[in-house]
Design a protein around this motif. Structure first.
Motif, PDB file in Angstrom:
ATOM      1  N   SER A 163       0.853  -1.189   0.000  1.00 21.38           N
ATOM      2  CA  SER A 163       0.000   0.000   0.000  1.00 21.38           C
ATOM      3  C   SER A 163       0.886   1.235   0.000  1.00 21.38           C
ATOM      4  CB  SER A 163      -0.939   0.024   1.214  1.00 21.38           C
ATOM      5  OG  SER A 163      -0.187   0.149   2.420  1.00 21.38           O
ATOM      6  N   ALA A 164       0.352   2.311  -0.557  1.00 16.31           N
ATOM      7  CA  ALA A 164       1.071   3.585  -0.606  1.00 16.31           C
ATOM      8  C   ALA A 164       0.063   4.709  -0.487  1.00 16.31           C
ATOM      9  CB  ALA A 164       1.870   3.726  -1.893  1.00 16.31           C
ATOM     10  N   VAL A 165       0.444   5.733   0.256  1.00 21.80           N
ATOM     11  CA  VAL A 165      -0.396   6.914   0.456  1.00 21.80           C
ATOM     12  C   VAL A 165       0.459   8.146   0.166  1.00 21.80           C
ATOM     13  CG1 VAL A 165      -1.802   8.255   2.056  1.00 21.80           C
ATOM     14  CG2 VAL A 165      -1.804   5.748   2.186  1.00 21.80           C
ATOM     15  N   VAL A 166       0.016   8.969  -0.789  1.00 16.49           N
ATOM     16  CA  VAL A 166       0.708  10.207  -1.128  1.00 16.49           C
ATOM     17  C   VAL A 166      -0.100  11.360  -0.549  1.00 16.49           C
ATOM     18  CG1 VAL A 166       1.582  11.665  -2.968  1.00 16.49           C
ATOM     19  CG2 VAL A 166       1.609   9.180  -3.233  1.00 16.49           C
ATOM     20  N   ALA A 167       0.528  12.131   0.324  1.00 13.41           N
ATOM     21  CA  ALA A 167      -0.122  13.263   0.974  1.00 13.41           C
ATOM     22  C   ALA A 167       0.550  14.549   0.510  1.00 13.41           C
ATOM     23  CB  ALA A 167      -0.025  13.137   2.485  1.00 13.41           C
ATOM     24  N   LEU A 168      -0.242  15.553   0.158  1.00 15.19           N
ATOM     25  CA  LEU A 168       0.266  16.845  -0.282  1.00 15.19           C
ATOM     26  C   LEU A 168      -0.310  17.938   0.592  1.00 15.19           C
ATOM     27  CD1 LEU A 168      -0.081  16.434  -4.160  1.00 15.19           C
ATOM     28  CD2 LEU A 168       1.927  15.984  -2.736  1.00 15.19           C
ATOM     29  N   THR A 169       0.396  19.048   0.642  1.00 14.06           N
ATOM     30  CA  THR A 169      -0.079  20.180   1.434  1.00 14.06           C
ATOM     31  C   THR A 169      -1.247  20.858   0.731  1.00 14.06           C
ATOM     32  OG1 THR A 169       1.417  21.751   0.396  1.00 14.06           O
ATOM     33  CG2 THR A 169       2.256  20.515   2.294  1.00 14.06           C
ATOM     34  N   ASP A 170      -2.015  21.612   1.489  1.00 13.33           N
ATOM     35  CA  ASP A 170      -3.151  22.334   0.908  1.00 13.33           C
ATOM     36  C   ASP A 170      -2.693  23.320  -0.164  1.00 13.33           C
ATOM     37  OD1 ASP A 170      -5.231  21.117   2.079  1.00 13.33           O
ATOM     38  OD2 ASP A 170      -5.570  22.628   3.647  1.00 13.33           O
ATOM     39  N   ALA A 171      -1.555  23.969   0.049  1.00 14.22           N
ATOM     40  CA  ALA A 171      -1.069  24.954  -0.918  1.00 14.22           C
ATOM     41  C   ALA A 171      -0.781  24.294  -2.261  1.00 14.22           C
ATOM     42  CB  ALA A 171       0.183  25.647  -0.375  1.00 14.22           C
ATOM     43  N   VAL A 172      -0.150  23.140  -2.238  1.00 17.65           N
ATOM     44  CA  VAL A 172       0.176  22.452  -3.487  1.00 17.65           C
ATOM     45  C   VAL A 172      -1.088  22.011  -4.190  1.00 17.65           C
ATOM     46  CG1 VAL A 172       1.302  20.414  -4.444  1.00 17.65           C
ATOM     47  CG2 VAL A 172       2.450  21.755  -2.683  1.00 17.65           C
ATOM     48  N   LEU A 173      -2.065  21.472  -3.458  1.00 19.87           N
ATOM     49  CA  LEU A 173      -3.314  21.018  -4.063  1.00 19.87           C
ATOM     50  C   LEU A 173      -4.108  22.172  -4.666  1.00 19.87           C
ATOM     51  CD1 LEU A 173      -4.448  18.338  -1.459  1.00 19.87           C
ATOM     52  CD2 LEU A 173      -3.612  17.948  -3.771  1.00 19.87           C
ATOM     53  N   GLN A 174      -3.922  23.367  -4.144  1.00 16.02           N
ATOM     54  CA  GLN A 174      -4.620  24.541  -4.678  1.00 16.02           C
ATOM     55  C   GLN A 174      -3.844  25.245  -5.786  1.00 16.02           C
ATOM     56  OE1 GLN A 174      -5.433  27.025  -1.280  1.00 16.02           O
ATOM     57  NE2 GLN A 174      -6.641  25.428  -0.234  1.00 16.02           N
ATOM     58  N   GLY A 175      -2.682  24.698  -6.164  1.00 16.85           N
ATOM     59  CA  GLY A 175      -1.897  25.297  -7.239  1.00 16.85           C
ATOM     60  C   GLY A 175      -1.061  26.475  -6.808  1.00 16.85           C
ATOM     61  N   LYS A 176      -0.873  26.672  -5.505  1.00 23.67           N
ATOM     62  CA  LYS A 176      -0.088  27.790  -4.999  1.00 23.67           C
ATOM     63  C   LYS A 176       1.364  27.365  -4.804  1.00 23.67           C
ATOM     64  CE  LYS A 176      -4.091  29.659  -2.506  1.00 23.67           C
ATOM     65  NZ  LYS A 176      -4.627  30.037  -1.173  1.00 23.67           N
ATOM     66  N   ALA A 221      -3.872   7.235  -3.281  1.00 23.30           N
ATOM     67  CA  ALA A 221      -3.593   6.098  -2.413  1.00 23.30           C
ATOM     68  C   ALA A 221      -3.992   4.824  -3.141  1.00 23.30           C
ATOM     69  CB  ALA A 221      -4.333   6.219  -1.084  1.00 23.30           C
ATOM     70  N   GLY A 222      -3.322   3.750  -2.774  1.00 24.28           N
ATOM     71  CA  GLY A 222      -3.636   2.452  -3.355  1.00 24.28           C
ATOM     72  C   GLY A 222      -3.199   1.355  -2.428  1.00 24.28           C
ATOM     73  N   SER A 223      -3.920   0.224  -2.459  1.00 26.84           N
ATOM     74  CA  SER A 223      -3.611  -0.878  -1.571  1.00 26.84           C
ATOM     75  C   SER A 223      -4.076  -2.177  -2.208  1.00 26.84           C
ATOM     76  CB  SER A 223      -4.282  -0.696  -0.204  1.00 26.84           C
ATOM     77  OG  SER A 223      -4.064  -1.821   0.630  1.00 26.84           O
ATOM     78  N   THR A 224      -3.327  -3.262  -1.930  1.00 23.34           N
ATOM     79  CA  THR A 224      -3.721  -4.596  -2.389  1.00 23.34           C
ATOM     80  C   THR A 224      -4.424  -5.382  -1.283  1.00 23.34           C
ATOM     81  OG1 THR A 224      -1.563  -5.488  -1.726  1.00 23.34           O
ATOM     82  CG2 THR A 224      -1.780  -4.669  -3.993  1.00 23.34           C
ATOM     83  N   ARG A 225      -4.600  -4.776  -0.131  1.00 23.38           N
ATOM     84  CA  ARG A 225      -5.203  -5.469   1.014  1.00 23.38           C
ATOM     85  C   ARG A 225      -6.684  -5.126   1.106  1.00 23.38           C
ATOM     86  NH1 ARG A 225      -1.669  -4.233   6.226  1.00 23.38           N
ATOM     87  NH2 ARG A 225      -3.352  -5.527   7.101  1.00 23.38           N
ATOM     88  N   ALA A 226      -7.527  -6.154   1.050  1.00 18.12           N
ATOM     89  CA  ALA A 226      -8.971  -5.924   1.161  1.00 18.12           C
ATOM     90  C   ALA A 226      -9.358  -5.521   2.574  1.00 18.12           C
ATOM     91  CB  ALA A 226      -9.730  -7.184   0.741  1.00 18.12           C
TER      92      ALA A 226
END
Length: 587
Positions: free
Chosen positions: A91-104, A122-127
Motif C-alpha cells: 500500500s502507498a499513500v501520497v499526501a500533499l499540502t493544501d497549498a500544493v493542491l490549490q496550485g499555490k 492512495a492504493g492498496s492490495t489489502r482488502a
C-alpha cells in the motif's frame, strides 16, 4: 532428456523462514558410457540479492518513465502510487499540502515538521486495509512522530484507526530545494519482509523524481499546456514526400516556447516544399504566432507560388497579426520571424529557395562539397520586408539540403567549421546527418535534413506538342499507350479527355513551345502542359448553346485537383488524377 538451466524458484528455506528467497536451479541427467541413465544432478544457487537488485533497477526505470508524464499535481501523485503498488509495497499513500493542491507556491520545510496534509492518491492490495479517500486529512501517526526530513523506516507496530496493525513502513518527504510538497508512506503486510537499505535508496530516488515533477507542474502547468497544444509537429510527412526527398526531422526541446517550426509539404508534380521558421522573442505569444503562420504557409503553398513570393505573402500576414495583437493588447513588441522556404522538383532537379532572416541553410552535394551560405541573410518577416534573397539551383541526385531555425545569438549557433564537420559526409544518411547536427543546435530549435531524389525516367513521359489543333489526337494516343505501359488503374477515357482539353487550351490560348508531361505516382497520374504564355486560365460557365469553354470545367470535374504555376518564361497547367477515378460514363 533436456537439461533445465537457471530456472528461478521462490521459496522460504528452513534456515530463513521469515524471508522469501530466489534460487537458480539447474538439473542435468547423468549417463554412463553405455548411455544408460543413472540419475540426476541438481545445482541450486541463492540469487536473491541479484534478483532484488535487478527488480529495483527495473522499478526505478519504470518510475522514470511513468512519473511526471503530465504537468498535473494529482496525476503525478497517482503515477507514484501506480508505479510502487504492488511492485514495491502493498500500500502507498501520497499526501500533499493544501497549498500544493490549490496550485499555490509550496511552503518552506517547517522546522517542527507540522503542517496539514491531505491524501492526493492512495492504493492498496489489502482488502482488509482500504486506503484513505482522496482529499481526506491524514493523521500524523501515518508518518511517525513527525513529518520526516529524509527517508525513514518505521517498525511494524502501532495501530490504524479501527485497531488495524501496521506492517513494515517506509516514509519519505516530497521536497525540492527547501520547499515541501508533501510526503509518501509505503507499507508492507503485517509479518512481511522489512525494508532494506537498498529499498531506502530506491525510495529516495523515486520520491526525488516525484518532487521534481510536482515542482514543474506547479511552475509551468498553464503556459506549458497552452504551448504544447499550439506547438504541434507534423506527422507522416516522410511517407508523403519520399518520392522527392528522404526527410529527417529533429526538434531539440527546451521548454521556453521559442516558436520554431518545420514543414515538409507535398506539392503537385511530385515536388516538395521544405519550410523552417522561428518567431523572435520566445514565449506563449510566439508559439501562437507560429501556429498561425504554419497554417498560412500550408494554405499559400496550394497557390504554386515561388518561394520569394511566398515570403512576401507571409510578410503581409505577419504585419496583419501584429496590428491585431496591438489593437487587442495595446502597445507590445511587434513579432518578427525568420523563415526559409525551399522547393525541390524531382523531375528537373531544380531547387528554388528564398530566405528571410538568418535561418541556417546549407547544401551538401554528393561529392562532399558543402555550400554553407547558398543564400545571403535577408530582412525578417514583419521587419523591413521584401525583396527577400532567392536563388534557383540545379542539384544532382543525392544532394543534401539542411535547414534549421537560428539560435538566439550568433554565439549559440553552430560555427561554419562544426557544421562542415557534421554535414560533409555524403555517405551518411539523412537520419545520421540529423543526429550529428542536432547536438550543435541551441535549445528549442528545429532541424530538417532532406536528401534529394530524381524521379526515374520510366516514371516521367514528356513530349513536345506542335501548336496545331490536330495535335490533341496524337497526345491522346500517347497518353493511352503510356497508361498501358504503366498499368495504372485509371480509366483511359478519363486521362485522354483531361489531356485533350489541356492540350487544346494551351494551343488556343497559350504560346509555343508547348510541352506535355505525364508523371506517374503511386496512386495518381499528374498531367502537366507547359507553354510560354503568362495568361491566366480560368473556368468558364458555358451556355448550353456554346460549342466551347468547357475545357477547364471538365478537367476540374474529372481530376482530383488542378492548378497553374508560373515561371519567368511561361506557365504550367496541371491536373492530378486519382488511380481510383472511374470513366466519365460510370455514373
Amino acid at each position: 532428456g533436456r537439461p533445465a538451466r537457471d530456472v528461478l524458484l521462490r521459496s522460504r528455506p528452513p534456515a530463513d523462514p521469515d524471508r522469501e528467497h530466489v534460487f537458480s536451479v539447474s538439473v542435468y541427467r547423468v549417463r554412463n558410457a553405455a548411455g544408460r541413465t543413472l540419475g540426476l544432478v541438481a545445482t541450486t544457487v541463492d540469487v536473491t540479492a541479484r534478483e532484488r537488485a535487478q527488480a529495483r533497477l527495473r522499478l526505478l526505470h519504470r518510475a522514470r518513465e511513468m512519473i511526471g508524464r503530465t504537468l498535473d499535481v494529482e496525476r503525478t501523485a497517482r503515477e507514484l502510487v501506480d508505479v510502487t503498488v504492488p511492485a514495491f509495497a502493498d500500500s502507498a499513500v501520497v499526501a500533499l499540502t493544501d497549498a500544493v493542491l490549490q496550485g499555490k507556491a509550496p511552503e518552506l520545510a517547517a522546522l517542527n515538521g507540522e503542517m496539514l496534509l491531505r491524501c492526493a492518491a492512495a492504493g492498496s492490495t489489502r482488502a482488509d486495509h482500504p486506503p484513505p479517500p482522496t482529499g481526506s486529512t491524514l493523521l500524523p501517526a501515518l508518518f511517525g512522530p513527525k513529518l520526516p526530513s529524509s527517508v525513514t523506516t518505521l517498525p511494524a507496530e502501532g495501530a490504524h484507526p479501527g485497531s488495524t496493525p501496521y506492517g513494515p513502513r517506509l516514509v519519505a518527504p516530497l521536497s525540492a530545494r527547501g520547499q515541501i510538497f508533501g510526503a509518501v508512506a509505503f507499507e508492507r503486510r503485517r509479518g512481511g519482509e522489512p525494508f532494506t537499505p537498498g529499498d531506502v535508496d530506491l525510495a529516495k530516488s523515486i520520491t526525488t523524481r516525484t518532487a521534481s515533477s510536482l515542482e514543474n507542474a506547479l511552475r509551468f502547468t498553464r503556459e506549458h499546456i497552452v504551448m504544447t497544444s499550439l506547438q504541434s509537429w507534423p506527422i507522416g510527412q516522410e511517407r508523403q514526400t519520399q518520392r522527392a526527398a528522404e526527410i529527417a526531422q529533429r526538434c531539440r526541446p527546451g521548454g521556453s516556447g521559442a516558436g520554431s517550426w518545420f514543414d515538409a509539404l507535398p506539392l503537385p508534380g511530385a515536388r516538395v516544399a521544405l519550410v523552417v521558421g522561428q518567431v523572435e522573442r520566445p514565449g506563449l505569444s510566439a508559439v501562437a504566432t507560429m501556429s498561425r503562420l504554419r497554417t498560412a504557409v500550408q494554405a499559400l503553398t496550394t497557390l504554386d507560388l515561388d518561394p520569394h513570393e511566398l515570403l512576401a505573402r507571409l510578410h503581409s500576414t505577419v504585419l496583419r497579426l501584429a496590428r491585431e495583437q496591438k489593437s487587442l493588447q495595446g502597445s507590445i513588441d511587434e513579432p518578427t520571424v525568420h523563415c526559409t522556404i525551399a522547393i525541390h522538383d524531382p523531375v528537373s532537379g531544380h531547387l528554388d529557395a528564398a530566405r528571410a532572416g538568418r535561418s541556417l541553410f546549407a547544401i551538401v552535394r554528393p561529392d562532399g562539397t558543402m555550400d554553407a551560405a547558398p543564400l545571403p541573410m535577408g530582412p525578417l518577416l514583419g521587419g523591413d520586408g521584401p525583396p527577400f534573397a532567392c536563388t534557383s539551383l540545379v542539384l544532382p541526385e543525392g544532394s543534401t539540403v539542411c535547414l534549421a531555425s537560428p539560435a538566439a545569438t550568433r554565439e549559440q549557433g553552430p560555427t561554419r567549421r562544426s557544421l562542415a564537420a557534421a554535414l560533409a559526409h555524403p555517405d551518411h544518411g539523412p537520419q545520421q546527418m540529423a543526429d550529428d547536427v542536432q547536438h550543435l543546435l541551441a535549445p528549442d530549435r528545429v532541424l530538417l535534413v532532406a536528401r534529394t531524389r530524381h524521379l526515374p525516367p520510366d516514371e516521367v513521359a514528356q513530349w513536345n506538342v506542335p501548336p496545331e489543333l490536330q495535335s490533341a489526337g496524337p497526345a491522346r494516343e500517347q497518353t493511352q499507350t503510356r497508361l498501358q505501359e504503366w498499368g495504372l488503374d485509371i480509366a483511359s477515357s478519363t486521362a485522354e479527355l483531361v489531356v485533350s482539353e489541356l492540350v487544346t487550351n494551351a494551343i488556343r490560348y497559350g504560346a509555343p513551345p508547348i510541352t506535355l508531361r505525364l508523371i506517374r505516382g503511386e496512386t495518381t497520374l499528374t498531367c502537366e502542359i507547359d507553354d510560354a504564355a503568362l495568361t491566366a486560365p480560368h473556368p468558364r460557365h458555358a451556355k448550353a448553346t456554346d460549342e466551347g469553354g468547357r475545357g477547364l470545367y471538365i478537367c476540374a470535374t474529372l481530376a482530383k485537383s488542378w492548378g497553374v504555376r508560373y515561371r519567368e518564361d511561361g506557365k504550367t497547367v496541371w491536373a492530378e488524377l486519382d488511380s481510383r477515378t472511374t470513366g466519365p460514363d460510370a455514373g
